[in-house]
Motif scaffolding. Structure first.
Motif, PDB file in Angstrom:
ATOM      1  N   ALA A  72       0.868  -1.165   0.000  1.00 40.71           N
ATOM      2  CA  ALA A  72       0.000   0.000   0.000  1.00 40.71           C
ATOM      3  C   ALA A  72       0.909   1.219   0.000  1.00 40.71           C
ATOM      4  O   ALA A  72       1.843   1.312   0.794  1.00 40.71           O
ATOM      5  N   ILE A  73       0.654   2.113  -0.911  1.00 38.78           N
ATOM      6  CA  ILE A  73       1.425   3.349  -1.003  1.00 38.78           C
ATOM      7  C   ILE A  73       0.587   4.447  -0.372  1.00 38.78           C
ATOM      8  O   ILE A  73      -0.487   4.785  -0.881  1.00 38.78           O
ATOM      9  N   TRP A  74       1.053   4.964   0.768  1.00 35.06           N
ATOM     10  CA  TRP A  74       0.345   6.043   1.448  1.00 35.06           C
ATOM     11  C   TRP A  74       0.940   7.368   1.025  1.00 35.06           C
ATOM     12  O   TRP A  74       2.148   7.573   1.130  1.00 35.06           O
ATOM     13  N   CYS A  75       0.088   8.255   0.559  1.00 34.23           N
ATOM     14  CA  CYS A  75       0.490   9.609   0.171  1.00 34.23           C
ATOM     15  C   CYS A  75      -0.214  10.579   1.108  1.00 34.23           C
ATOM     16  O   CYS A  75      -1.442  10.530   1.244  1.00 34.23           O
ATOM     17  N   TYR A 128       9.744   6.705   1.511  1.00 34.46           N
ATOM     18  CA  TYR A 128      10.131   7.326   0.247  1.00 34.46           C
ATOM     19  C   TYR A 128      10.548   8.756   0.568  1.00 34.46           C
ATOM     20  O   TYR A 128       9.730   9.594   0.930  1.00 34.46           O
ATOM     21  N   GLN A 129      11.827   9.025   0.477  1.00 34.17           N
ATOM     22  CA  GLN A 129      12.417  10.308   0.871  1.00 34.17           C
ATOM     23  C   GLN A 129      12.071  11.388  -0.142  1.00 34.17           C
ATOM     24  O   GLN A 129      12.493  11.320  -1.292  1.00 34.17           O
ATOM     25  N   MET A 130      11.319  12.387   0.291  1.00 38.28           N
ATOM     26  CA  MET A 130      10.935  13.488  -0.588  1.00 38.28           C
ATOM     27  C   MET A 130      11.618  14.805  -0.210  1.00 38.28           C
ATOM     28  O   MET A 130      11.746  15.684  -1.033  1.00 38.28           O
ATOM     29  N   GLU A 131      12.013  14.944   1.029  1.00 35.52           N
ATOM     30  CA  GLU A 131      12.583  16.203   1.503  1.00 35.52           C
ATOM     31  C   GLU A 131      14.096  16.250   1.290  1.00 35.52           C
ATOM     32  O   GLU A 131      14.771  15.232   1.362  1.00 35.52           O
ATOM     33  N   LEU A 150       5.637   4.835   2.483  1.00 39.00           N
ATOM     34  CA  LEU A 150       5.170   6.115   3.001  1.00 39.00           C
ATOM     35  C   LEU A 150       5.764   7.255   2.190  1.00 39.00           C
ATOM     36  O   LEU A 150       6.981   7.405   2.106  1.00 39.00           O
ATOM     37  N   VAL A 151       4.886   8.068   1.603  1.00 34.44           N
ATOM     38  CA  VAL A 151       5.297   9.205   0.779  1.00 34.44           C
ATOM     39  C   VAL A 151       4.720  10.473   1.411  1.00 34.44           C
ATOM     40  O   VAL A 151       3.508  10.611   1.528  1.00 34.44           O
ATOM     41  N   GLY A 152       5.587  11.372   1.826  1.00 29.19           N
ATOM     42  CA  GLY A 152       5.133  12.612   2.448  1.00 29.19           C
ATOM     43  C   GLY A 152       5.047  12.524   3.958  1.00 29.19           C
ATOM     44  O   GLY A 152       4.159  13.095   4.576  1.00 29.19           O
ATOM     45  N   VAL A 153       5.992  11.834   4.557  1.00 30.07           N
ATOM     46  CA  VAL A 153       5.980  11.604   6.000  1.00 30.07           C
ATOM     47  C   VAL A 153       6.042  12.906   6.797  1.00 30.07           C
ATOM     48  O   VAL A 153       5.525  12.972   7.906  1.00 30.07           O
ATOM     49  N   THR A 154       6.606  13.944   6.228  1.00 30.16           N
ATOM     50  CA  THR A 154       6.666  15.217   6.954  1.00 30.16           C
ATOM     51  C   THR A 154       5.270  15.789   7.195  1.00 30.16           C
ATOM     52  O   THR A 154       5.104  16.679   8.021  1.00 30.16           O
TER      53      THR A 154
END
Length: 130
Positions: free
Chosen positions: A34-37, A105-108, A86-90
């Motif tokens: 499951a991809i959580w955004c 998934y590191q976005m920052e 996990l996308v957008g953990v911040t």
């Protein structure tokens, strides 16, 4: 599928199906992701990840979940076997727990002020950071 993709998928599946005792917990074909955004901003990245899983033959085993309101989607009964990305953990509420099995998934950017102690704690619990 290229050899590099096969190797990556093999490593990914092995990491997911072996517990700390080295025993297989799930059959390879029954692993679900499951991809959580966190919100719509991150949904495009989530859809891209889902597309990649589809190209790897996992299209029926990948689900997109969006939103950071209410309770954590992994806190419901019956999803203990799901591996989360996990996308957008911040943007994840601080009162949410983390899933049992997850990739971050590191976005920052690493110099971002959004990289907090809470973020580092979530990162440390991840199976891997992508």
């Amino acid at each position: 599928m290229t050899k590099k993709m096969e190797k990556g998928l093999d490593l990914l599946s092995r990491a997911m199906i072996e517990d700390t005792l080295g025993e297989q917990r799930y059959e390879y074909s029954k692993t679900y992701f499951a991809i959580w955004c966190a919100d719509g901003i991150f949904a495009e990245t989530g859809r891209g990840l889902a597309d990649i899983f589809g190209l790897l033959g996992w299209h029926d085993q990948v689900y997109l979940v969006q939103g950071n309101k209410g309770s954590a989607p992994w806190a419901v009964e019956g999803v203990e076997h799901v591996i989360w990305i996990l996308v957008g953990v911040t943007h994840m509420p601080s009162d949410w727990s983390t899933p049992r099995l997850y990739f971050l998934y590191q976005m920052e950017q690493l110099c971002s002020p959004r990289i907090s102690k809470d973020y580092v704690k979530v990162a440390m619990g991840a199976l891997s950071i992508w």
